[in-house]
Write an enzyme that holds these catalytic residues in place. Structure first.
Site, PDB file in Angstrom:
ATOM      1  N   ARG A 117       1.802   4.787  -6.058  1.00  0.00           N
ATOM      2  CA  ARG A 117       0.452   5.227  -6.580  1.00  0.00           C
ATOM      3  C   ARG A 117      -0.224   5.972  -5.726  1.00  0.00           C
ATOM      4  O   ARG A 117      -0.147   5.910  -4.353  1.00  0.00           O
ATOM      5  CB  ARG A 117      -0.226   3.711  -6.680  1.00  0.00           C
ATOM      6  N   LYS A 182       4.802  -7.194  -0.301  1.00  0.00           N
ATOM      7  CA  LYS A 182       5.022  -6.615  -1.558  1.00  0.00           C
ATOM      8  C   LYS A 182       6.619  -6.659  -1.821  1.00  0.00           C
ATOM      9  O   LYS A 182       7.303  -6.038  -1.066  1.00  0.00           O
ATOM     10  CB  LYS A 182       4.608  -5.155  -1.351  1.00  0.00           C
ATOM     11  N   ARG A 316      -9.023 -11.590   1.925  1.00  0.00           N
ATOM     12  CA  ARG A 316     -10.222 -11.386   2.926  1.00  0.00           C
ATOM     13  C   ARG A 316      -9.395 -11.872   4.269  1.00  0.00           C
ATOM     14  O   ARG A 316      -8.760 -12.514   4.280  1.00  0.00           O
ATOM     15  CB  ARG A 316     -11.301 -12.006   2.577  1.00  0.00           C
TER      16      ARG A 316
END
Length: 318
Positions: A117, A182, A316
Site C-alpha cells: 500500500r 503483520k 495506542r
C-alpha cells in the site's frame, strides 16, 4: 522465464533438503561447476539460504516445496499462471487486463518489485512466502469497490480457518495479523471509467516461513509457520485461497459489504482495544468498534462514535 531456467532447475533438485555436489548438478544441467557456483550465487540473491560444504556440495538451509502449475490449475476453476520469478504479480495482471478472464490468477515464487500500500516495497524472497494476484471484473463499477480489501481479508482468513489455522486476525483496512504482528498485506488496484465496469487487480503477499534475518522490513512481522505445528502445503494453501477469493467476490457482487460486516468484525484484531488512527498530521484516539456497511472504521471517542474511511491504525502507545 528461460533466463532463470537453470536456477530453477538447481532449486528443484535442492528442494529435497539434501546435499548435491556441484559436479552432480553440472552433469544434470550440462554446465560447468563454475557455472553452477555462479547460478547458486544468483539464487542466493533471491533470498534463498543455500550453503556449501567442501566434499559434500550445496544444500538448502531447509527443505522447500515449490509451487506446481499443474496441481494448482487442476483444483481451481479459474486460469492460473505460475511465473516463478516476476517483477510484480499485480503489475503483470494490470498490464494484461484487456486479455484476462475475470478471476484469472498470477502467482509467483519471487518478486523483484513487489509493492504494498502507498507504493511501499513488499519484500518477496523466493519460495518461502506466497505472492498471489487475481483479476476481477466488477460490474458495479469503481464506486462499488469501496471496502473491497476488507472482503478480501475476510476471504483469506476464512480460507486459513478451513485449513485448520486459527488465531489470524484482520487489521483495517488491508492487513492480516498474528499476535499483533503483520502476517500478510492486501493491495487492490483498479482502473475503469464512470458508468462502466471496474477492472480490479487484487494482490496478496503472505509470510509463510521467512528467515528471521530477512532484510528490508521495517515493522514487526509474523509467519504462518508461527501459527501451525506442521509444514505448510503451499500448493494446497494457494488453491484454498484462490477458491475462497472467487467465492467471496461473487458474494460481494450480490450482497455488497452488508454480507461481510459481521464476518469482518469477528476477526477484527483491535476490536474493543484502544487505538490511534493517523491521518497525516491528525490523530484520533479511541476504542476500536469494528466497521460499518460502507467499510469505514468505527472509533468510540470522547465525542462519541465516529467513522473514518482513511488513515493508518495502530495500538495506542506503540
Amino acid at each position: 522465464m528461460k533466463e532463470h531456467a537453470v536456477k530453477l532447475a538447481i532449486l528443484d533438485t535442492l528442494a529435497d533438503g539434501y546435499f548435491h555436489s556441484g559436479e552432480e548438478l553440472g552433469e544434470q544441467l550440462n554446465i560447468s561447476r563454475a557455472a553452477v557456483s555462479k547460478h547458486v550465487k544468483g539464487i542466493q540473491e533471491w533470498g534463498v539460504d543455500i550453503f556449501s560444504v567442501p566434499g559434500k556440495g550445496y544444500k538448502l538451509a531447509g527443505s522447500m516445496q515449490l509451487l506446481n502449475q499443474q496441481r494448482l490449475q487442476s483444483e481451481v476453476s479459474v486460469p492460473v499462471e505460475l511465473i516463478p520469478v516476476i517483477g510484480s504479480t499485480n503489475q503483470h495482471l494490470m498490464d494484461r487486463i484487456g486479455l484476462l478472464q475475470s478471476g484469472s490468477v498470477c502467482i509467483a515464487e519471487y518478486q523483484s518489485q513487489g509493492r504494498g500500500r502507498r507504493g511501499r516495497e513488499w519484500v518477496s524472497p523466493f519460495g518461502c512466502n506466497l505472492y498471489l494476484s487475481m483479476y476481477w471484473r466488477l460490474e458495479a463499477g469503481m464506486a462499488g469497490a469501496m471496502g473491497l480489501s476488507l472482503v478480501v481479508g475476510v476471504a483469506i482468513v476464512e480460507a486459513l480457518e478451513k485449513l485448520g489455522i486459527e488465531g489470524i486476525k484482520l487489521k483495517w483496512p488491508n492487513d492480516l495479523y498474528y499476535r499483533d504482528k503483520k502476517l500478510a498485506g492486501i493491495l487492490v488496484e483498479m482502473s475503469g471509467q464512470a458508468g462502466a465496469a471496474a477492472h480490479l487487480v487484487i494482490g496478496m503477499g503472505m509470510n509463510l516461513k521467512m528467515a528471521t534475518n530477512t532484510q528490508g522490513i521495517t515493522q514487526p512481522w509474523s509467519c504462518l509457520a508461527d501459527a501451525v505445528e506442521h509444514d505448510i502445503d503451499r500448493n494446497q494453501l494457494a488453491i484454498t485461497l484462490i477458491n475462497s477469493l472467487k467465492t467471496a467476490l461473487s458474494e460481494y457482487e450480490i450482497t455488497g459489504m452488508q454480507g461481510f460486516v459481521e464476518r469482518w468484525n469477528r476477526l477484527d484484531n483491535y476490536l474493543g482495544r484502544e487505538i490511534r488512527l493517523i491521518m497525516g498530521e491528525r490523530e484520533v484516539i479511541g476504542i476500536s468498534s469494528g466497521i460499518n456497511e460502507q467499510g469505514a472504521v468505527l472509533i468510540n471517542t470522547d465525542n462519541g462514535l465516529e467513522t473514518y474511511i482513511g488513515g493508518e491504525i495502530s495500538l495506542r502507545g506503540i
